[in-house]
Design a protein around this motif. Structure first.
Motif, short mmCIF file in Angstrom:
data_model
loop_
_atom_site.label_atom_id
_atom_site.label_comp_id
_atom_site.label_asym_id
_atom_site.label_seq_id
_atom_site.Cartn_x
_atom_site.Cartn_y
_atom_site.Cartn_z
N SER A 176 9.84 43.37 30.61
CA SER A 176 9.39 44.60 31.27
C SER A 176 9.05 44.38 32.74
O SER A 176 8.93 45.35 33.49
N GLY A 177 8.89 43.11 33.15
CA GLY A 177 8.46 42.86 34.52
C GLY A 177 9.19 41.75 35.23
O GLY A 177 8.65 41.15 36.17
N LEU A 178 10.43 41.45 34.82
CA LEU A 178 11.20 40.41 35.50
C LEU A 178 11.40 40.75 36.97
O LEU A 178 11.70 41.90 37.33
N VAL A 179 11.20 39.75 37.82
CA VAL A 179 11.34 39.93 39.27
C VAL A 179 12.61 39.23 39.73
O VAL A 179 12.82 38.05 39.43
N VAL A 180 13.45 39.97 40.45
CA VAL A 180 14.73 39.44 40.93
C VAL A 180 14.67 39.31 42.45
O VAL A 180 14.14 40.19 43.14
N TYR A 181 15.21 38.22 42.99
CA TYR A 181 15.23 37.97 44.43
C TYR A 181 16.68 37.98 44.92
O TYR A 181 17.33 36.93 45.00
N PRO A 182 17.21 39.16 45.29
CA PRO A 182 18.63 39.26 45.66
C PRO A 182 19.03 38.41 46.85
O PRO A 182 20.16 37.89 46.90
N GLN A 183 18.14 38.23 47.85
CA GLN A 183 18.50 37.46 49.03
C GLN A 183 18.70 35.98 48.70
O GLN A 183 19.61 35.34 49.22
N VAL A 184 17.85 35.46 47.84
CA VAL A 184 18.00 34.06 47.42
C VAL A 184 19.30 33.90 46.63
O VAL A 184 20.05 32.94 46.83
N ILE A 185 19.55 34.86 45.74
CA ILE A 185 20.78 34.81 44.95
C ILE A 185 22.00 34.85 45.86
O ILE A 185 22.96 34.08 45.68
N ALA A 186 21.98 35.73 46.86
CA ALA A 186 23.11 35.85 47.79
C ALA A 186 23.32 34.55 48.56
O ALA A 186 24.46 34.13 48.80
N ALA A 187 22.22 33.90 48.97
CA ALA A 187 22.34 32.63 49.71
C ALA A 187 22.97 31.55 48.84
O ALA A 187 23.81 30.77 49.31
N HIS A 188 22.59 31.52 47.58
CA HIS A 188 23.18 30.53 46.68
C HIS A 188 24.67 30.81 46.45
O HIS A 188 25.48 29.87 46.38
N VAL A 189 25.02 32.08 46.33
CA VAL A 189 26.43 32.44 46.17
C VAL A 189 27.23 32.01 47.40
O VAL A 189 28.31 31.41 47.29
N ALA A 190 26.67 32.31 48.58
CA ALA A 190 27.37 31.97 49.82
C ALA A 190 27.58 30.46 49.94
O ALA A 190 28.64 30.00 50.40
N ALA A 191 26.59 29.68 49.53
CA ALA A 191 26.69 28.23 49.65
C ALA A 191 27.79 27.66 48.76
O ALA A 191 28.38 26.62 49.08
N GLU A 192 28.08 28.32 47.65
CA GLU A 192 29.07 27.81 46.70
C GLU A 192 30.38 28.57 46.74
O GLU A 192 31.32 28.21 46.01
N LEU A 193 30.45 29.62 47.58
CA LEU A 193 31.62 30.50 47.55
C LEU A 193 32.95 29.79 47.79
O LEU A 193 33.95 30.12 47.12
N PRO A 194 33.02 28.81 48.72
CA PRO A 194 34.32 28.12 48.87
C PRO A 194 34.81 27.48 47.57
O PRO A 194 36.01 27.51 47.28
N PHE A 195 33.90 26.91 46.81
CA PHE A 195 34.30 26.35 45.52
C PHE A 195 34.72 27.44 44.55
O PHE A 195 35.67 27.29 43.77
N MET A 196 33.99 28.58 44.58
CA MET A 196 34.31 29.68 43.68
C MET A 196 35.72 30.21 43.94
O MET A 196 36.39 30.71 43.02
N ALA A 197 36.16 30.10 45.18
CA ALA A 197 37.48 30.65 45.55
C ALA A 197 38.63 29.80 45.03
O ALA A 197 39.78 30.26 44.99
N THR A 198 38.34 28.56 44.61
CA THR A 198 39.45 27.65 44.27
C THR A 198 40.25 28.13 43.07
O THR A 198 41.47 27.88 43.00
N GLU A 199 39.60 28.81 42.11
CA GLU A 199 40.35 29.29 40.95
C GLU A 199 41.35 30.36 41.37
O GLU A 199 42.49 30.40 40.91
N ASN A 200 40.92 31.24 42.29
CA ASN A 200 41.84 32.26 42.80
C ASN A 200 42.98 31.63 43.60
O ASN A 200 44.13 32.07 43.54
N ILE A 201 42.64 30.58 44.37
CA ILE A 201 43.68 29.88 45.13
C ILE A 201 44.70 29.26 44.18
O ILE A 201 45.91 29.32 44.40
N LEU A 202 44.22 28.68 43.09
CA LEU A 202 45.13 28.08 42.10
C LEU A 202 46.06 29.12 41.51
O LEU A 202 47.27 28.90 41.39
N MET A 203 45.51 30.29 41.14
CA MET A 203 46.35 31.35 40.56
C MET A 203 47.39 31.84 41.58
O MET A 203 48.56 32.06 41.24
N ALA A 204 46.94 31.97 42.85
CA ALA A 204 47.87 32.45 43.90
C ALA A 204 48.98 31.43 44.14
O ALA A 204 50.16 31.80 44.35
#
Length: 416
Positions: free
Chosen positions: A355-383
């Motif tokens: 009922s009271g979970l607290v989410v921190y979108p900015q921290v989540i976005a920073a973590h996504v950005a830090a790993e995004l190049p790795f995340m893109a590799t699966e799409n690169i492989l398919m392409a």
């Protein structure tokens, strides 16, 4: 004289379970249920022709709740038998009915049938709280369904998911648990009126060998307590496997709770999601800055307790000899209430957390950005494959470059 502060009391009662579950497993509920069982047995026996008067039934009905526990304790010291102690205590309160209380019955008529009534009601209480938790998690999942976040496999960054999608994983497990719990409630049988070894011999004697009346007696008492199913065959007790099934169902809830709370604890360390933390709450007596996930930690602790308790009914069921042995009794007096009290406590905590979970979108976005190049590799492989590359060769090239980039990030502190 002992006081509340120099006598052990269960932390499950003091700190975890809710009032409804605590009351369910109280002596008052247990022994008033015994009296209701004696009353319904006598009512059915009267309807089937035994010499039981309305006056006797009315007297029993008037004393279902006013139990003299001191008298029962004195009788038990005398008889060394808890059921007979309460037969005499009830008889003292309803003296005109005393001659017909427990007529034809064995101790398991009240003991086992009362336990089944408590198990059923306990599961109903848990089902309501489980449904509430599912609702809170569904609301949370809907609210954060579109917020991208890193997925984790092996607790290493993996392809993106969303905060809401992850909550659906938790929600789905509890939905499976609720379905199993409702199945157990629906299919739980009543022990009924079976006599000392399950042959109904004493009741056949009471009804002059009329098996049809004995069958009707069994059905009438079960119906009086809302059971559509009865144990077809018993020894003296109902099959102890029923306890195993009930507590195993609680263990399913504990598994789901433990998984969800562990996830939240891991995410709290990443500062992405936190359980509620009150304004004046203290995380540590020494480290004032800390926001420890104590609710989730408490729920995981209770979950492990339930999982450990779930092993005991199975061993008790396996240990029963022939028609009955009494080495189940002391064990069941502890295991069954404690499992329900602990599971109730778990669900109370999780409803509060969800009922009271607290989410921190900015921290989540920073973590996504830090790993995004790795995340893109699966799409690169398919392409690459779509452009004619060999899948295995492309995978190896991407692997080499990714590992080199990861080394630079970890060994040299460089951005990805």
């Amino acid at each position: 004289m002992a006081t509340n502060n120099d006598t052990y009391t269960s932390p499950l009662v003091e700190r975890n379970a809710g009032p409804e579950m605590i009351r369910l497993f109280s002596p008052q509920t247990k022994f008033s249920t015994w009296r209701r069982l004696w009353l319904e047995l006598a009512r059915a026996q009267q309807k089937l022709g035994l010499a039981i008067t309305d006056e006797q039934l009315d007297e029993m009905a008037a004393h279902l709740e006013d139990i003299d526990f001191s008298a029962a304790a004195e009788f038990e010291k005398q008889f060394r038998h808890d059921v007979m102690a309460h037969v005499h205590t009830f008889g003292r309160a309803a003296p005109k009915a005393a001659p017909i209380i427990h007529l034809g019955a064995t101790s398991c008529y009240v003991g086992d049938n009362a336990d089944l009534l408590l198990l059923r009601q306990g599961m109903r209480i848990l089902a309501g709280k489980l449904a509430c938790l599912i609702d809170r998690l569904a609301t949370f999942a809907g609210q954060w369904r579109d917020l991208p976040t890193l997925g984790f496999t092996h607790y290493q960054p993996a392809q993106l998911t969303t905060v809401g999608k992850r909550a659906c994983l938790w929600c789905q497990e509890f939905t499976l648990d609720l379905a199993e719990l409702e199945h157990r409630i629906e299919t739980l049988p009543f022990r009924g009126v079976k006599g000392t070894t399950g042959t109904q011999a004493s009741f056949l004697a009471l009804f002059d060998g009329d098996a049809d009346k004995v069958e009707k007696l069994d059905a009438m008492v079960a119906e009086a307590f809302g059971f559509s199913r009865r144990c077809t065959v018993t020894g003296q007790t109902y099959p102890r496997k029923l306890d195993t099934m009930a507590v195993n169902t609680l263990a399913l809830i504990a598994q789901s709770a433990h998984k969800m709370c562990n996830d939240i604890r891991l995410l709290a360390n990443l500062k992405e999601i936190e359980e509620p933390f009150e304004t004046s709450q203290i995380g540590s007596s020494a480290m004032a800055y800390k926001r420890n996930p104590m609710r989730c930690e408490r729920a995981t602790a209770l979950s492990r307790l339930v999982l450990s308790l779930a092993t005991s009914p199975a061993m008790t069921a396996a240990e029963q000899w022939l028609e009955r042995t009494l080495d189940d009794s002391a064990n069941r007096r502890v295991v069954l209430p404690e499992a329900f009290l602990a599971t109730d406590g778990i669900l109370r905590i999780l409803i509060n957390v969800a009922s009271g979970l607290v989410v921190y979108p900015q921290v989540i976005a920073a973590h996504v950005a830090a790993e995004l190049p790795f995340m893109a590799t699966e799409n690169i492989l398919m392409a690459a494959v779509q452009q004619g590359a060999d899948r295995q060769e492309a995978h190896e090239l991407i692997r080499q470059h990714s590992q080199a980039a990861a080394h630079a990030v970890k060994a040299e502190g460089l951005p990805n």
